[in-house]
Scaffold this active site. Structure first.
Site, PDB file in Angstrom:
ATOM      1  N   ASP A 128      -0.990   1.358  -4.097  1.00 50.23           N
ATOM      2  CA  ASP A 128      -1.877   0.434  -4.807  1.00 50.23           C
ATOM      3  C   ASP A 128      -3.163   1.103  -5.273  1.00 50.23           C
ATOM      4  OD1 ASP A 128      -2.604   0.673  -2.120  1.00 50.23           O
ATOM      5  OD2 ASP A 128      -3.536  -1.288  -2.058  1.00 50.23           O
TER       6      ASP A 128
ATOM      7  N   ASP B 261      -5.622   2.660  -3.879  1.00 49.95           N
ATOM      8  CA  ASP B 261      -6.930   2.597  -3.224  1.00 49.95           C
ATOM      9  C   ASP B 261      -7.176   3.785  -2.304  1.00 49.95           C
ATOM     10  OD1 ASP B 261      -5.157   1.799  -1.276  1.00 49.95           O
ATOM     11  OD2 ASP B 261      -6.241  -0.021  -0.698  1.00 49.95           O
ATOM     12  N   ARG B 262      -6.139   4.539  -1.981  1.00 54.95           N
ATOM     13  CA  ARG B 262      -6.330   5.732  -1.152  1.00 54.95           C
ATOM     14  C   ARG B 262      -6.434   6.968  -2.029  1.00 54.95           C
ATOM     15  NH1 ARG B 262      -2.928   5.427   4.382  1.00 54.95           N
ATOM     16  NH2 ARG B 262      -3.301   3.249   4.858  1.00 54.95           N
TER      17      ARG B 262
ATOM     18  N   LYS C 108     -11.510   0.026  -1.014  1.00 51.67           N
ATOM     19  CA  LYS C 108     -11.564   1.468  -1.202  1.00 51.67           C
ATOM     20  C   LYS C 108     -10.967   1.790  -2.566  1.00 51.67           C
ATOM     21  CE  LYS C 108      -7.518   2.175   1.768  1.00 51.67           C
ATOM     22  NZ  LYS C 108      -7.322   1.000   2.618  1.00 51.67           N
TER      23      LYS C 108
ATOM     24  N   SER D 125       0.803  -1.218   0.000  1.00 55.60           N
ATOM     25  CA  SER D 125       0.000   0.000   0.000  1.00 55.60           C
ATOM     26  C   SER D 125       0.839   1.273   0.000  1.00 55.60           C
ATOM     27  CB  SER D 125      -0.946  -0.052   1.197  1.00 55.60           C
ATOM     28  OG  SER D 125      -1.835   1.019   1.154  1.00 55.60           O
ATOM     29  N   HIS D 126       0.656   2.079   1.020  1.00 48.25           N
ATOM     30  CA  HIS D 126       1.303   3.397   1.113  1.00 48.25           C
ATOM     31  C   HIS D 126       2.723   3.299   1.665  1.00 48.25           C
ATOM     32  CE1 HIS D 126      -0.562   2.182   4.802  1.00 48.25           C
ATOM     33  NE2 HIS D 126       0.297   2.961   5.450  1.00 48.25           N
TER      34      HIS D 126
ATOM     35  N   ASP E 120      -2.324   6.341  -3.698  1.00 47.78           N
ATOM     36  CA  ASP E 120      -1.174   5.733  -3.027  1.00 47.78           C
ATOM     37  C   ASP E 120      -0.581   4.585  -3.841  1.00 47.78           C
ATOM     38  OD1 ASP E 120      -3.235   3.890  -2.636  1.00 47.78           O
ATOM     39  OD2 ASP E 120      -2.440   3.225  -0.706  1.00 47.78           O
TER      40      ASP E 120
END
Ligand code: G16
Length: 545
Positions: free
Chosen positions: A280, A282-283, A377, A113-114, A278
């Protein structure tokens, strides 16, 4: 090509956190480490034979190697087919969309992720179920239990050649492997949800936007949708090329890490609208010209304006937010006469509510927003939602937010992260806080702030009845202010204490204060009650958002 059975021994640190297993790349590079976890996932899926799996990741360092390994293991474990994004890429929301559109059995996402990438950075793996969402706790716990006893894994022999760069079908032993365009299904879905004509007209009329893909997997999606289908000028997307180390950046779309975008949106020639996603994708972070929208406000504003978007013309069924997310969405839900559910941190907790048709919109303070269109998300979805809103309202981002505050009041909000605390010290801090809980209710903390309720959040899932306890220490004040403490479940080194601060201000003459100033008394109380400096040996939070 032969199926090999490789003897192995358990690793004792493979419990999935808030969102899958996240570790340093070097941990994943240990012999058998990835294989053990993947075999544990497959072992808890007894009905996998002949099924179709989706596989892809955010393109960070180790992505390609891991994709090759997982494909060889999927073939050796009886899957019928795997859909894999070209070059091994799929954003998290796109993977969810592909699972749902093609009715797949499940999927594996490779992402931390982030968190930063590169050889010294982080890597991660997460299993998603047939609804397209992250596996619920009962599945992740079963995976963890399996990792504790695993003694062998199955994998196709290494001479297998796999071409991840060419679209189309190949075979891997008895399994079919289809390399798919990572963007196509996702882009098709977005077009069904939003008024693309209105957004095109907004760009054609001179609306200017900057989208920072942070050299992560969101770049190809943003290029295709914004600059391709929606006609935004070339250059709208910055840092649009996915890089294995994210160009050395921390792909976390918040004001502390998306500094290039913040500078662009604060400058003299700032665009009308700024956004970032981010690692991936999703943010999301939403910005106006010289204006930052908090994720909690973003959720509330999208909810309040939802019927202006094609996807929600018939209204919302309900809203869900994670417990530490501000109560701004609750105010909107109350006005709309719909329920607002409060869940623990972790997108997986929204899955049941979405599947049961109880909620249409979900959001989190951690820059996550999404809806019932998928079960993750979705960064670019949130950005398109805002673009659609700008286009149909003719208002600026700041005007929309200020009008929202004037109507519903402002929920001042901030999160303070104390990072890199030795785990034992962080655990001691939380234990001391929990020990104080019985004595905190009714305490007058000065400055008109009296604690009404002090507890450790527990969630009883209204759909399957499962109970999740110890989800964060809450101090709720008589005036609705809240302080929440919890330890992050996504870090890979030491512990991170998250302190969430919220104050409701109904008076519109008080809506323009800097957030840290508006929250100063709560910050003082939080640091005092939790004795943060004494426990952590740190003088200040490392990240304030
Ligand atoms: C994951 C989860 C989110 C959560 C976030 C932060 O997001 O899916 O629900 O809010 O982590 O969690 P924590 O506070 O435990 O670090 P992502 O984008 O990292 O997959």
């Amino acid at each position: 090509m032969t199926i090999q059975t490789i003897p192995t021994q358990p690793f004792n640190d493979q419990r999935p956190g808030t969102s899958g297993l996240r570790k340093k790349v070097s941990v994943f590079q240990q012999p058998h480490y990835l294989e053990n976890f993947v075999q544990a996932v497959f072992d808890v899926l007894p009905d996998r034979a002949g099924q179709t799996l989706v596989l892809g990741g955010d393109g960070r360092f180790h992505n390609r190697a891991a994709v090759h390994t997982i494909l060889r293991m999927a073939a050796a474990n009886g899957f019928g087919k795997v859909l894999v994004g070209r070059k091994g890429l799929l954003s998290t929301p796109a993977l969810s969309a592909v699972i749902r559109k093609h009715g797949c059995f499940g999927g594996i996402i490779l992402s931390a992720s982030h968190n930063p990438g590169g050889p010294d950075g982080d890597f991660g793996i997460k299993y998603n179920i047939a609804n397209g969402g992250p596996a619920p706790e009962k599945v992740t716990e079963a995976i963890f239990a399996r990792t504790r006893v695993i003694d062998e894994y199955r994998i196709l022999s290494a001479e297998t050649t796999i071409d991840l760069d060419t679209l189309g079908i190949q075979t891997l032993g008895d399994m079919v492997l289809e390399v798919i365009d990572p963007v196509a299904d996702y882009a098709e879905l977005m077009e069904q949800l939003f008024d693309f004509d209105a957004i095109r007209a907004w760009f054609a009329a001179g609306g200017r936007m900057r989208f920072d893909a942070m050299n992560a997997v969101g770049g190809p999606y943003a290029h295709a949708l914004l600059e391709g289908q929606l006609g935004a000028p070339a250059g709208t997307v910055i840092n649009g090329e996915p890089l294995e180390d994210f160009g050395g950046h921390h792909p976390d779309p918040n004001p502390a890490h998306a500094t290039e975008l913040i500078a662009l949106m604060s400058g003299q020639h700032a665009a009308d609208f700024g956004a970032a996603s981010d690692g991936d994708a999703d943010r999301n972070m939403i910005l106006g010209r010289h204006f930052i929208v908090t994720p909690s406000d973003s959720l509330a504003i999208l909810a309040a304006n939802a019927t202006r978007i094609p996807a929600f013309r018939d209204g919302l069924r309900g809203i869900a937010r994670s417990m530490p997310t501000s109560c701004a969405a609750d105010a909107v839900a109350a006005a709309l006469g719909i329920p607002c559910h409060e869940t623990p941190t972790g997108w997986k907790f929204f899955g049941n509510l979405l599947d049961a048709g109880k909620v249409s919109l979900c959001g989190e303070e951690s820059y996550g927003t999404g809806s019932d269109h998928i079960r993750e998300k979705d960064g670019l979805w949130a950005v398109l939602f805002w673009l659609n809103l700008l286009a149909v309202s003719g208002q600026s981002v700041a005007a929309l937010v200020r009008a929202h505050w004037a109507r519903f009041g402002r929920h001042y909000y901030s999160r303070h992260d104390w990072e890199g605390i030795p785990s034992a010290q962080a655990d001691a801090l939380m234990a001391a806080l929990r020990a104080q809980l019985p004595t905190l209710g009714g305490r007058d903390c000065g400055a008109g702030l009296c604690i009404e309720q002090a507890d450790d959040f527990a969630y009883n899932d209204p759909v399957d009845g499962s109970l999740s306890t110890r989800q964060g220490v809450r101090l709720i004040f008589t005036n609705g202010s809240r302080i929440i403490f919890r330890l992050s479940g996504t870090g890979t080194e030491g512990a991170t204490l998250r302190v969430y601060l919220e104050r409701f201000e109904p008076d519109s003459r008080q809506h323009e204060l800097p957030a840290q100033q508006a929250l100063a008394e709560l910050i003082r109380i939080a640091e005092d009650i939790a004795a943060i400096r004494a426990h952590c040996g740190m003088q200040a939070p490392s990240v304030i958002t």
